[in-house]
Write an enzyme that holds these catalytic residues in place. Structure first.
Site, PDB file in Angstrom:
ATOM      1  CB  THR A  13      -0.921   0.009   1.244  1.00 50.20           C
ATOM      2  OG1 THR A  13      -1.508   1.310   1.372  1.00 50.20           O
ATOM      3  CG2 THR A  13      -0.156  -0.288   2.523  1.00 50.20           C
ATOM      4  CE1 TYR A  27      -3.513  -2.059   5.190  1.00 51.39           C
ATOM      5  CE2 TYR A  27      -3.458   0.218   4.388  1.00 51.39           C
ATOM      6  CZ  TYR A  27      -3.593  -1.140   4.147  1.00 51.39           C
ATOM      7  OH  TYR A  27      -3.806  -1.581   2.862  1.00 51.39           O
TER       8      TYR A  27
END
Ligand code: UDP
Length: 328
Positions: free
Chosen positions: A118, A142
Site C-alpha cells: 500500500t 496499517y
C-alpha cells in the site's frame, strides 16, 4: 493442466475481482478467506476454502489439496482508523498471518508470490510524488504492518528463493463493469461507497474528515485507481514471475490526485444529485496527500489502465451500489 492460484482474501473487494481476472486468464483461483470481512457470495470464479491466516495447519491442508503454482495475497485488515485504535490486531493478523502464509507456501514448494502492499507505507511526505524509490515512512500501523511484510518477502526470498512481486496500491475504487462483484464492506468506511450511500438516502450526510490539510481545498488528496485495472496488473505480475523475471516493486495508481471535495463534485455530476456534507475532525493516521508518480508498471509490465478516470470509477461504483450487494 490447469494452474491453480491461491488467492487469500478472495471473498473480499479486490480479491474477488482478482479471481474473476485470473479465471479469464485461464487460471483456477482458489479462494482462502476467513469471511471475517469477506463474503461467500463473492466467491464465484473458483473453489472456496474457508480458513484463517493464523491457522497454519489449515493453510498446509489447502496447499496440499490444490498444489497452487502461486499465491496472491490480498487478505489483510486495511482500515487506517481501526489500525491506529488497535495496532496489536494489525500486527497479529497482517504480519503474523503473512508469516504463516509465506512459511506454508515455502513448505509446499509454492515459490511465486504476488503481494498487496500500500501507499500507506510512505506515510505523510509533504508534496512528494511517490514512486518505488521513495523512502517508506508509514504514519500508521496499517502502513507499518504492510512494510514489515514487504521486508519479510525479501528476507525469505534471499534464504528460500521465494519470488515476489509487490504492488503498492493507491486508493482502489469502482466495481466490475459486468456487475458480478463490487465493493461492499460491513461496516463501510471508504469514501466512495459512503458518499453513494448519502446520494441514495441511506445516510444523511458525508463527513469530511478534516478541511485544514495543506492541500488546495484543505481536504486530503488521494490517487484513485479502478479495481479492474488494478487486478489486470496482478495477472501481469503472475506472468512476470512465470517468465522468471526479478523480484520487483510496482506502484499502482493513476498518477492523478483528487481531493475529497473533488471526488464529491464528480459524484454530483455522475449521479446528478446533491451530496450533503458536514465537516468533521481529521481522522487519525491520515496523510494529507498520496499520489503516485511512476510509470514503472506501464513500462515494465505493459500495464495499460483503461477505466481509472474518476468519472468511470464513480459510474461503475454507482451501478454496483444500485444493483448489487452481499448478505451475510
Ligand atoms: N474520508 C472522508 N470521509 C469519510 C471517509 C473518508 O473525508 O467518511 C476521506 C479520508 O480521510 C481520506 C479519503 O477520504 O482522506 C479516502 O479515505 P478512504 O477511507 O476511502 O481510503 P484510505 O485513503 O484510508 O485508504
Amino acid at each position: 493442466m490447469q494452474k491453480h492460484v491461491l488467492v487469500t482474501g478472495g471473498a473480499g473487494y479486490i480479491g474477488s475481482h482478482a479471481c474473476k481476472a485470473l479465471k479469464a486468464a485461464g487460471y483456477v483461483p482458489v479462494t482462502y478467506d476467513s469471511l471475517e470481512t469477506g463474503w461467500e457470495e463473492a466467491v464465484k470464479f473458483g473453489p472456496f476454502e474457508r480458513g484463517d491466516l493464523l491457522d497454519r495447519a489449515r493453510l498446509d491442508e489447502v496447499f496440499a489439496k490444490w498444489k497452487p503454482v502461486a499465491v496472491m495475497h490480498f487478505a489483510a485488515l486495511s482500515q487506517v482508523g481501526e489500525a491506529v485504535a488497535q495496532p496489536g490486531r494489525y500486527w497479529r493478523v497482517n504480519v503474523e498471518g503473512s508469516l504463516n502464509l509465506i512459511e506454508a507456501a515455502i513448505a509446499a514448494g509454492c515459490l511465486d508470490f504476488v503481494f498487496s502492499s500500500t501507499c500507506a507505507t510512505y506515510g505523510d511526505q509533504d508534496g512528494v510524488v511517490l514512486d518505488e524509490n521513495t523512502k517508506q515512512a508509514p504514519s500508521n500501523p496499517y502502513g507499518s504492518s504492510k512494510r514489515a511484510i514487504e521486508e519479510m518477502l525479501r528476507d525469505f526470498g534471499t534464504t528460500y528463493g521465494l519470488r515476489h512481486v509487490i504492488y503498492r496500491y493507491f486508493n482502489v475504487a469502482g466495481a466490475d463493469p459486468e456487475g458480478e462483484v463490487g465493493e461492499f464492506h460491513q461496516p463501510e468506511t471508504h469514501l466512495i461507497p459512503l458518499m453513494l450511500d448519502v446520494v441514495s438516502g441511506k445516510r444523511p450526510a458525508l463527513t469530511l474528515f478534516g478541511t485544514d490539510y495543506p492541500t488546495p481545498d484543505g481536504t486530503c488528496v488521494r490517487d484513485y485507481v479502478h479495481v479492474t485495472d488494478l487486478v489486470d496488473a496482478h495477472v501481469l505480475g503472475l506472468r512476470w514471475l512465470e517468465d522468471g523475471k526479478a523480484n520487483r516493486v510496482f506502484c499502482l495508481g493513476s498518477g492523478t490526485g483528487f481531493s475529497v471535495r473533488q471526488v464529491v463534485d464528480e459524484a454530483r455530476v455522475v449521479t446528478n444529485q446533491e451530496v450533503p456534507m458536514t465537516i468533521g475532525p481529521r481522522r487519525p493516521g491520515d496523510a494529507a496527500c498520496l499520489v503516485s508518480g511512476s510509470d514503472r508498471a506501464k513500462q515494465e509490465l505493459g500495464w495499460t489502465p483503461t477505466r481509472s478516470t474518476m468519472q468511470q470509477m464513480i459510474t461503475d461504483a454507482w451501478r454496483w451500489h444500485e444493483t448489487g450487494h452481499y448478505d451475510k
